[in-house]
Write an enzyme that holds these catalytic residues in place. Structure first.
Site, mmCIF file in Angstrom:
data_model
loop_
_atom_site.group_PDB
_atom_site.id
_atom_site.type_symbol
_atom_site.label_atom_id
_atom_site.label_comp_id
_atom_site.label_asym_id
_atom_site.label_seq_id
_atom_site.Cartn_x
_atom_site.Cartn_y
_atom_site.Cartn_z
ATOM 1 C CE1 TYR A 40 -2.190 3.544 1.738
ATOM 2 C CE2 TYR A 40 -3.951 2.262 0.768
ATOM 3 C CZ TYR A 40 -3.476 3.449 1.259
ATOM 4 O OH TYR A 40 -4.287 4.561 1.244
ATOM 5 C CD GLU A 53 5.694 6.983 22.473
ATOM 6 O OE1 GLU A 53 4.787 6.788 21.645
ATOM 7 O OE2 GLU A 53 5.653 7.884 23.307
ATOM 8 C CE LYS A 70 2.791 3.581 12.398
ATOM 9 N NZ LYS A 70 1.417 3.232 12.597
ATOM 10 C CG ASP A 123 -0.657 -2.928 12.929
ATOM 11 O OD1 ASP A 123 -1.233 -1.910 12.497
ATOM 12 O OD2 ASP A 123 -0.509 -3.962 12.267
ATOM 13 C CE1 TYR A 154 -0.903 8.251 19.696
ATOM 14 C CE2 TYR A 154 -1.157 5.869 19.819
ATOM 15 C CZ TYR A 154 -1.482 7.082 19.246
ATOM 16 O OH TYR A 154 -2.387 7.118 18.221
ATOM 17 C CE LYS A 185 3.803 0.897 8.251
ATOM 18 N NZ LYS A 185 2.460 1.119 7.963
ATOM 19 C CB CYS A 196 -14.916 -21.563 -15.673
ATOM 20 S SG CYS A 196 -15.166 -21.686 -13.888
ATOM 21 C CB CYS A 252 -18.747 -24.446 -14.201
ATOM 22 S SG CYS A 252 -18.461 -22.916 -15.113
ATOM 23 C CB CYS A 275 -16.506 -18.105 -14.719
ATOM 24 S SG CYS A 275 -17.845 -19.257 -15.020
ATOM 25 C CB CYS A 280 -19.979 -20.898 -12.340
ATOM 26 S SG CYS A 280 -18.409 -21.366 -11.619
HETATM 27 S S1 IVH Z 1 1.913 9.513 17.815
HETATM 28 C C1 IVH Z 1 0.338 13.417 15.400
HETATM 29 N N1 IVH Z 1 2.636 7.241 18.842
HETATM 30 O O1 IVH Z 1 0.101 5.489 14.138
HETATM 31 C C2 IVH Z 1 0.339 11.936 15.347
HETATM 32 N N2 IVH Z 1 1.081 7.215 17.068
HETATM 33 O O2 IVH Z 1 0.650 6.321 11.419
HETATM 34 C C3 IVH Z 1 0.599 11.394 16.691
HETATM 35 N N3 IVH Z 1 0.319 4.977 16.445
HETATM 36 O O3 IVH Z 1 -2.489 7.827 13.893
HETATM 37 C C4 IVH Z 1 0.681 9.939 16.669
HETATM 38 N N4 IVH Z 1 1.493 3.879 17.939
HETATM 39 O O4 IVH Z 1 -2.828 5.804 15.382
HETATM 40 C C5 IVH Z 1 1.882 7.846 17.913
HETATM 41 N N5 IVH Z 1 3.359 5.320 19.875
HETATM 42 C C6 IVH Z 1 2.614 5.912 18.966
HETATM 43 C C7 IVH Z 1 1.778 5.194 18.097
HETATM 44 C C8 IVH Z 1 1.028 5.888 17.153
HETATM 45 C C9 IVH Z 1 0.625 3.780 16.964
HETATM 46 C C10 IVH Z 1 -0.586 5.202 15.317
HETATM 47 C C11 IVH Z 1 -1.547 6.343 15.510
HETATM 48 C C12 IVH Z 1 -1.311 7.254 14.366
HETATM 49 C C13 IVH Z 1 -0.687 6.340 13.377
HETATM 50 C C14 IVH Z 1 0.123 7.136 12.392
#
Ligand code: IVH
Length: 679
Positions: free
Chosen positions: A40, A117, A119, A121, A231, A319, A413, A416, A436, A441
């Site tokens: 993406y 920190e 991130k 998910d 956060y 990332k 296909c 079918c 198809c 089918c």
């Molecule tokens: S700070 C101004 N800290 O990642 C933006 N975001 O890709 C402040 N996310 O929308 C975001 N862990 O939903 C921040 N430790 C972290 C995070 C975090 C996950 C997410 C958050 C943000 C998205 C951005």
């Protein structure tokens, strides 16, 4: 620049926009990602680069021009007190170095202290507290307005509903920012249970969390293994902080769960080291971590660094690349979907990757197969980001021996034996697909039954993929209308179907007869008609019969509906087979009436009409004019198209006025607008 490459850029831009929008819808609305984040991001970057080189291609609706997804209509919209921005992200450590250098140049001679920190998910949320009490919780939505999911959030056990009173001076008002995630262990269990019930498994923990938060019934949410991590803060009244670590410490004292671990770094080298360290330990966290967030610690420095339209200049996300593995391609099978689309699937020598054993991966379509020159017997690289469905990225050419065999895409296909045709599918599909053409089918039929019963469509509990396969294989149903004449005796002939589950299924079918019209429209599985389009149709037409009778021109007057969709709808209802199906659904007693229908343009001259405001009006401010139009039932849009009814033009009206004239859209001045408003 030659006109050839210009038109090529335009074409590629349109392709990318369509594809990204499709992925956005799958991700944000259906909670079912169609690509890995990395893929993406690759497409997104290509679009950004293309727009940099050809600024004339930037349109207001380009995927680069918005922060996030669209809020759902079922939940009440809420406006965030301060916007929820996104983060610029990168997969390259060199870009992390560039970023730090950039901020340093922006703040010359200042000592920079960084915090790193994990991130998380998960799903971004905004929690509002008044005098220490949790009063409102919302999804991010488009960054400005999200969905009010307070009731669902209250069910999450580690979310404090009242802050610890020992904390001195709780602010009168504050917004706390964080993520809701599903624990990995909980996700595994939940998916097992879903499959056992014949329901489709969630693609990954993140989407499982998203799907859970979208439930309208908080009792269901309370059973999902969801948790919170915070956060940061949004708007705060009555508290002052100097740095991010102060904020984090204070949030912790209030009772909020914070990040597993954070790093203080005063140099790029220290940041890179922390990134690598996190990469090792993140696999042991209870939640998925797809990267690291790097932020300036000092809030004063953050202010000075400032923001772009979408993201802060003082933060960045790094990332981790999707995990990859090499394995042998043993074979290629073809899956036939509900719309007849033929999708090649790689049958692989099982390989362990990112927490599970993979033996199949998608190859997308014939063009992708050709482009990547994937041959039977090749060693291929597969990729899996988080727990997204794995995909074949490419061939390891150095391991090719010469005995590999190019794959011949079938001429008929495989399910079918019916005729297949290659279509581009119009603008809704970026790639050419083989379909198809046989409406009987069995693979398509199974898909159609499963789709009709799906939670997002007619929501028929117990009617998942497994049951759909059985019903079709037993020749008990030949179309969705047949479901409504199923009897207990017939259901009991299906393997592993007991009296109780059969009765539950019959009850669920009965209940589905009174579903809202948009669900039925979506459930019919008309090409290009997703849930969003189905909702628009149900708003614009009073009944299914009115939609069936509408012409292509009439349909295109509906919000969100262009020529491709309108033609597809008309074609579907014009097909005698489908007409017979509709008659049988009517006879079975299904609801054909819309409860969301809004009477169009019948009351005042404004109601239901779309306006675009441009230039400076002599007396009214633009917001005032917009408020008046909306109060009279009209809509105000930002750009002129053939769906615009009036352009209200003031002084120095520019390109929008020109566009209106070009399209023959009526134009008004302030007086003309006021006259219309008076009726
Ligand atoms: S700070 C101004 N800290 O990642 C933006 N975001 O890709 C402040 N996310 O929308 C975001 N862990 O939903 C921040 N430790 C972290 C995070 C975090 C996950 C997410 C958050 C943000 C998205 C951005």
């Amino acid at each position: 620049m030659s006109s050839g490459s210009k038109s090529e850029a335009r074409k590629r831009h349109a392709e990318l926009a369509v594809e990204l929008r499709r992925h956005d819808e799958a991700y944000y609305i259906h909670a079912r990602p169609t690509v890995s984040d990395q893929e993406y991001d690759r497409l997104y970057r290509e679009l950004v680069e293309l727009e940099k080189a050809h600024p004339e291609l930037v349109t207001p609706d380009s995927p680069t021009q918005r922060v996030g997804g669209t809020p759902l209509s079922e939940f009440k919209p809420v406006q965030h007190l301060t916007p929820m921005l996104s983060l610029d992200n990168t997969y390259s450590q060199a870009e992390v170095r560039d970023f730090v250098g950039r901020v340093q140049r922006f703040l010359p001679n200042e000592k920079l202290d960084w915090i790193l920190e994990p991130k998380v998910d998960g799903i971004a949320i905004n929690l509002r507290y008044e005098r220490g009490e949790f009063v409102l919780g919302a999804t991010r939505g488009d960054g400005t307005t999200g969905d009010d999911i307070t009731a669902n959030l209250r069910t999450i056990r580690n979310l404090p509903v009242r802050l610890k009173s020992s904390t001195d001076g709780l602010p009168g008002l504050m917004e706390v920012r964080g993520e809701i995630y599903m624990t990995r262990a909980g996700f595994g269990k939940l998916n097992k249970a879903r499959v056992a019930r014949g329901e489709e498994p969630f693609a990954n923990a993140r989407n499982s969390a998203a799907g859970s938060l979208k439930q309208l019934d908080p009792r269901i949410v309370s059973k999902r293994p969801l948790a919170l991590i915070v956060y940061g803060l949004g708007q705060v009244e009555g508290a002052e902080f100097a740095s991010h670590d102060q904020v984090l410490a204070w949030l912790k004292a209030c009772g909020f769960p914070g990040p597993e671990k954070t790093w203080h770094c005063s140099s790029v080298d220290a940041l890179v080291e922390a990134i690598n360290e996190l990469d090792i330990i993140r696999h042991d966290f209870t939640y998925e971590t797809d990267g690291a967030v790097i932020k300036l610690n000092s809030l004063a420095q953050r202010d000075r660094a400032g923001y772009t339209a979408k993201a802060p200049r003082w933060a960045m996300a790094y990332k981790y690349a999707a995990e990859q593995a090499e394995t042998k391609l043993k074979g290629i099978t073809i899956q036939v979907g509900r719309t007849g689309a033929l999708t090649p699937v790689a049958e692989l020598e099982p390989v362990f990757l990112a927490g599970s054993t993979i033996s199949r991966a998608t190859l997308h379509n014939e063009d992708e197969l050709r482009r990547k020159d994937i041959r039977l017997g090749d060693t291929v690289t597969i990729e899996k980001a988080g727990e997204v469905i794995p995909a074949v990225v490419g061939v390891v050419l150095t391991k090719r021996t010469g005995v590999e065999i190019p794959f011949q895409f079938p001429k008929l296909c495989p399910e079918c034996g019916g005729e297949i045709k290659r279509t581009t599918g119009g603008s809704g599909e970026a790639a050419a697909v083989w379909r198809c053409l046989n409406p009987d089918c069995p693979a398509q039929l199974r898909g159609r039954i499963g789709h009709w019963c799906a939670r997002g469509a007619m929501d028929i509990e117990g009617g998942g993929e497994v049951l759909a396969i059985q019903l079709v294989n037993h020749k008990l149903v030949h179309d969705v209308a047949d479901l409504y004449s199923l009897t207990m005796d017939q259901l009991l002939t299906v393997e592993r179907m007991g009296q109780k589950s059969a009765q539950n299924f019959l009850n669920a079918l009965e209940a589905s007869k009174s579903r809202e019209l948009w669900r039925l429209i979506f459930g019919l599985g008309i090409l290009h008609v997703g849930a969003g389009v189905a909702k628009s149709l149900a708003r614009a037409y009073a009944s299914l019969d009115e939609i069936a009778a509408a012409s292509v021109e009439q349909l295109t007057e509906t919000e969100d509906i262009g020529d491709v969709i309108a033609e597809s709808v008309c074609q579907w209802f014009g097909n005698p087979r489908n007409q017979a199906l509709i008659q049988r659904l009517r006879a079975a007693g299904l609801n054909f009436k819309s409860s969301t229908f809004q009477v169009r343009a019948t009351k005042g001259a404004i109601s239901g009409k779309t306006f675009v405001l441009t230039g400076t009006l002599p007396n009214l401010k633009r917001e005032e004019a917009a408020a008046k139009i909306e109060a009279a039932g009209g809509k105000v849009s930002g750009s002129v198209s053939k769906k615009t009814d009036y352009v209200v033009a003031g002084e120095e009206a520019g390109s929008k006025l020109a566009k209106a004239q070009e399209l023959g859209v009526a134009t008004l001045d302030e007086q003309g607008l006021l006259k219309l408003l008076e009726g």
